[in-house]
Design an enzyme around this catalytic site. Structure first.
Site: not given
Length: 691
Positions: A475-476
């Protein structure tokens, strides 16, 4: 510009090995003086209204001040010390005051409007036109149209809001660092995985204690809720986490000093006052001006519709969990501190595997290699280890190249530690721009809070990631790709800059989907002991369990988003209803799991009280509609080619989503990629809630 002060050196990467707290005030004072001198020059009648003479110099001062203050803010989040905190708090009002002044400057505002009405405007690139439009919108939201007698109060609101927001996050950090739970014997930790116990033992030894020490950092406390057989231990850690930074926090040494309840009320009052001064009915309307969503009513309707769709699945999830807990675990009444434990046991029973079993196949080095392999294939780049000074010895630095040319770089800070804020995030260290004919490449900070490698019997054991942590990392990294793979040369709309907040999660949530693909997982797993890749049979069980309790999870996210929206839409912070009473009323309407009365999760809800998501937490679900639909393009490609890791589709995603940054509306970018408007169908299908 002098480089005696490392915060004033913009020639390359931040000099983290040289930056100290005493550099902050001199650097910020210098940059503010230079910025004000530039503004004075720009507002002079003789300064022509053109891009080169008027807009470009503003970009320059905004970037240098933003980069220096961004370094200070970043360090405050990852290596908080009393000296750095004092320097940050001493300078934050000055920085806030300058940005408020800039946003209220009527001469600058008028000149931007003149530029928009000029013949030159028609010749500007689409990116530059967007910057002018955003600037005019920003002046209006910054109070530039307010009468002089109200501008001073508006500025005071901004300064107080910044200070209280910082105090909110400091209270959460201080309470988190304060709490220690010492368990004397291993017998009390029945059910906990060995690596969790080893980390707890190492934490106790580090503090000169015997036994096992746990904290409120996620990798430490959550395994107790998930695996500990002793119910009282689960309740103890649950209560501590649910009451941190609140008046209920009896387990903390400075309960009253760290209580965020009054800070929440203050922030809501300040936001409401700001909205009314700007001519809006509520702060939710202000928040949505630069976003995709058109109105608070549209957002609430979207969330309530999602909650209605999820509720039957959530009720079924909860009924099954309660029955299992009663029949198999002897828990006649399922409590909040039982839910993760019972859920883990039910998942093990139903799908014949455990999260701990899966974790053995995700050693850190293998996950990182697999992530890089995926990105390199999708977007035709190479990721290699690079060298740079950092703020902690465990931080690594990488560069992204394409055809031998530097594209971007990033710092990777993976492990939880004292003095570091909780959660995971991406932030920009430097944006992409072309300045004086020279390309400046983007640099990102990627920050997580995973378990660090532990020394066991003199042998360093690798950090093992849960599958949820793998998803968090992807995600990051999606945010990082959005920032680093941009091809826009104007810094105000390159990368994530200028992207609507409710669309900025599209690339990050898009990347999460690959964590469930066999084509990806077989290249990023290796058993920590045997080195064997993830067995196909275990993968099939994981996939079968992918939507385990997705109804509960979707309803919970909808509940949080509705709480946020109502706090900023129709809640009166000056009235008699308390924040807790509003939260309780929303829960009665939408939640199926009601936490204990002492739960004060809102007192550490940093996203909306110190993290920029106020009246914007819905963005996660809003963007998930976009990301699921975007990912379905890769599923469609897989149906034709047999593999979801499609370089051709990745090239289109990069060109239409990642590369364009904030230079055009997100909806236009989505439609350019998918050829149509977004649909919720893919999200419902991915969540196991399709009709």
């Amino acid at each position: 510009m002098t480089t005696d002060n490392p915060l004033l050196d913009f020639s390359g990467l931040p000099r983290f090995d040289a930056i100290a707290a005493e550099h902050v005030t001199p650097a910020i004072d210098t940059l503010l003086a230079q910025a004000r001198a530039t503004v004075a020059k720009l507002t002079a009648p003789e300064t022509a209204v053109s891009w080169d003479s008027f807009v470009a110099p503003q970009d320059d001062i905004s970037e240098t001040l933003g980069r220096a203050w961004g370094i200070v803010s970043h360090l405050s989040n990852v290596v908080d010390t009393p000296e750095l905190r004092a320097a940050f708090n001493a300078n934050q009002p000055k920085v806030t005051e300058f940005w408020t002044e800039l946003g209220q400057n009527e001469v600058l505002f008028d000149k931007f409007k003149q530029l928009q009405a000029s013949a030159e405007y028609a010749t500007l690139s689409p990116a530059r036109k967007t910057i002018v439009e955003h600037a005019i919108r920003g002046f209006r939201l910054g109070g530039a149209e307010l009468p002089e007698d109200k501008k001073e109060r508006f500025g005071a609101i901004q300064e107080e809001h910044a200070a209280v927001s910082t105090r909110f996050s400091e209270n959460v950090l201080d309470a988190t660092n304060d709490y220690k739970l010492l368990v004397d014997t291993e017998a009390e930790l029945a059910g906990l995985p060995d690596d969790v116990k080893q980390a707890a033992r190492a934490a106790a030894e580090k503090d000169g204690k015997n036994g096992y020490q746990f904290s409120l950092h996620f990798p430490s406390y959550y395994p107790i809720l998930q695996f500990a057989d002793q119910r009282a231990l689960r309740e103890t850690i649950y209560r501590a986490n649910a009451t941190k930074a609140s008046e209920q926090g009896d387990a903390f040494s400075k309960k009253d000093d760290w209580d965020n309840g009054p800070n929440i009320v203050t922030l809501l009052k300040l936001r409401d006052e700001e909205a009314k001064m700007l001519g809006y009915k509520n702060f939710a309307e202000v928040s949505l001006v630069p976003k995709m969503a058109q109105s608070p009513e549209q957002v609430i309707s979207f969330l309530e519709d999602l909650a209605r769709r999820a509720r039957p699945y959530a009720e079924q999830d909860l009924a099954e969990l309660r029955a299992f807990a009663k029949d198999e675990l002897g828990l006649d009444e399922l409590q909040a501190w039982d839910v993760p434990y019972a859920s883990e046991k039910l998942q093990e029973r139903r799908y014949a595997f455990s999260a701990q079993e899966v974790k053995q196949y995700f050693p850190e080095h293998k996950v990182i290699d697999g992530l890089f392999r995926l990105v390199q294939t999708l977007f035709s780049v190479n990721i290699v280890l690079d060298m740079a000074s950092a703020w902690h010895p465990s931080v690594r630095f990488y560069r992204i190249e394409r055809d031998g040319q530097l594209v971007g770089q990033f710092y990777l800070d993976l492990y939880a530690r004292a003095g570091k804020g909780g959660g995971a995030w991406m932030d920009d260290a430097r944006g992409r721009r072309v300045h004086n004919g020279k390309l400046q490449t983007p640099v990102a900070y990627l920050t997580c809070n995973f378990t660090e490698p532990a020394l066991v019997d003199g042998v360093l054991q690798p950090s093992l990631f849960t599958h949820d942590e793998v998803i968090t990392l992807f995600h990051e990294f999606g945010h990082g790709l959005h920032h680093m793979l941009t091809q826009v040369d104007e810094i105000s709309v390159s990368g994530i800059s200028g992207v609507e907040w409710d669309a900025v999660e599209l690339p990050s949530q898009f990347m999460e989907n690959f964590c469930w693909e066999w084509d990806v997982l077989q290249h990023m797993t290796a058993h920590v002991t045997t080195g064997a890749p993830l067995p196909r049979a275990l993968y099939d069980k994981m996939l079968a369990a992918k939507n385990f309790q997705s109804g509960l999870q979707t309803l919970r996210q909808s509940e949080f988003s509705l709480l946020d929206m109502h706090l900023h839409y129709d809640y009166n912070p000056f009235g008699t209803q308390s924040v807790q009473e509003l939260i309780d009323s929303v829960r009665r309407q939408f939640a199926v799991v009601i936490p204990p009365a002492y739960n004060r999760f809102q007192n550490s809800f940093g996203h909306i009280f110190s993290g920029g998501y106020s009246a914007g937490y819905y963005s996660y679900k809003w963007a998930e509609v976009l990301s699921a639909d975007a990912y379905s393009a890769f599923e469609e490609a897989a149906a034709l080619t047999g593999g979801v890791v499609s370089a051709e589709t990745g090239k289109r995603f990069q060109a239409e989503i990642l590369a364009v940054g904030g230079s055009r509306p997100a909806l236009e970018s989505f439609k350019a990629f998918r050829g149509r408007e977004p649909s919720i169908d893919a999200l419902l299908r991915h969540s196991g809630m399709a009709a």
